[in-house]
Design an enzyme around this catalytic site. Sequence first.
Site, mmCIF file in Angstrom:
data_model
loop_
_atom_site.group_PDB
_atom_site.id
_atom_site.type_symbol
_atom_site.label_atom_id
_atom_site.label_comp_id
_atom_site.label_asym_id
_atom_site.label_seq_id
_atom_site.Cartn_x
_atom_site.Cartn_y
_atom_site.Cartn_z
ATOM 1 N N GLY A 241 39.719 -24.339 -10.423
ATOM 2 C CA GLY A 241 38.862 -25.088 -11.333
ATOM 3 C C GLY A 241 37.400 -24.903 -10.984
ATOM 4 O O GLY A 241 37.002 -23.878 -10.415
ATOM 5 N N CYS A 298 37.289 -17.948 -15.379
ATOM 6 C CA CYS A 298 36.414 -18.108 -14.222
ATOM 7 C C CYS A 298 35.728 -16.800 -13.857
ATOM 8 O O CYS A 298 34.628 -16.795 -13.305
ATOM 9 C CB CYS A 298 37.207 -18.637 -13.037
ATOM 10 S SG CYS A 298 38.725 -17.737 -12.725
ATOM 11 N N GLU A 395 27.490 -21.488 -14.822
ATOM 12 C CA GLU A 395 28.717 -21.060 -15.499
ATOM 13 C C GLU A 395 28.870 -21.837 -16.804
ATOM 14 O O GLU A 395 28.912 -23.064 -16.813
ATOM 15 C CB GLU A 395 29.926 -21.311 -14.598
ATOM 16 C CG GLU A 395 31.226 -20.803 -15.206
ATOM 17 C CD GLU A 395 32.420 -21.023 -14.304
ATOM 18 O OE1 GLU A 395 33.308 -20.160 -14.271
ATOM 19 O OE2 GLU A 395 32.462 -22.067 -13.604
#
Length: 497
Positions: A241, A298, A395
Amino acid sequence: MSGLTAKIETPSITYEQPLGLYIDGKWVKGTEGKTFETINPTNEKPIIAVHEAGPDDVDIAVKAARKALNGVWAETLPSARGQMLTKLADLFDEHVDTLAAIESLDNGKALSMAKVDVGLSSGCLRYYGGWADKIHGKVIDTDPESFNYTRHEPVGVCGQIIPWNFPLLMWAWKIGPALATGNTVVLKTAEQTPLSALYAATLVEKAGIPAGVVNVISGFGKTAGAAIASHMDIDKVAFTGSTVTGRTILQAAAKSNLKKVTLELGGKSPNIVFNDANIEDAISWVNFGIFFNHGQCCCAGSRIYVQSGIYDKFIESFKARTAKNVVGDPFAADTFQGPQVSKLQYDRIMSYIQSGKESGAKVETGGERHGNEGYFIQPTIFSGVSEDMKIMQEEIFGPVCTISKFETEDEVIKRGNETTYGLAAAVHTTNLNTALRVSNALKAGTVWVNCYNMLSYQVPFGGFKESGIGRELGKYALSNYTQVKAVRMRLGGALFG
């Protein structure tokens, strides 16, 4: 089973959905009696409510996992563990249509892509099934009067917390190596996407895996997730995560029983295209690198650097390629990009797009909502960016990328590494020497050459810097779930009379 299952109809299949917590081989309600809804990101409407786990439920699941670890699972032969994982992989293949439909319904990813995820999940489970009876130590020769060997023993009860972007795939990445090495598991689904992991738990039963070995619960990070991270009888926690949450888990693990931790966290990956690259191939891979899975990866190649000699041509061709990406209903055959997973994620991405506009970056294409219903966002390309812009540093986790011009190899290596992240990177060139030099110089756990997002369960995956600790996949993942014991036997007499 009253209130623990429900019939759900998707555009492709109707199936029976488990709603409870899977603990000690049984489906149960949460001790607090709470439920929460999971939302269909395509139409923004509730799909179903599932039972919510709290700290007490985590404790019950941990006790079941500990009992299995010290009992039936310890007595199970490694070869039998492998057979069970292989059977579980076969069941994933048999249930591919149902599992893929659940992913598309709950997560919003294109059905065609969801089916690929199921195939990769079964492959991962089968791969680790093959490893189960091949985990062993070494004999170490020190002197004629000693016999020394090592054992690779299970860590113990493993807490596993998976994300919402690849629910099934992350389920398999976590469960496979943990079970192959003889551990037991308490796995928490992402609250945004609990359905496929719960359905997969029904296949655990069918695969013959003993009660208590795999426990699957649904709940929220601040309650169930926090309880896992701080639990005094969990020996290891694995999390995939955000870096922010990863820090919290690391702190909780340290403050509790100093449990072992593996973290696969965020990224802001550079995707570098040199003048001599095959431009058509590079554009195809760059497009896939950022817009695959709606940009919710990711390792997404969100910072694109193109050498000055082909920069202008690349931008025009990339815009044309992006326009071909079909955004829409995940169950439609031609859809490439579905909705973002949730309203929260949609709003977060749109706020980054607004930040880019306000900072003076140029929107080459996209930059707006797609349609009037669902959490759809247009594929977005920014140019005219500077390294200090928010959209270059943070991000975004959505279908948004930046494209920048560079002149020299040294310059792009320096710019590529100017980030706190280090999960992935890519180099596009036809010069082998360039590929090797740049790959070696980039500070990232994975570097792709003339491709992107090519993940295989045989190859390790994980990050440098703030992108994580440890490695998923391949043989390397096994070390995350074992601890080495040295045994020294004295063959000679006493040394100290």
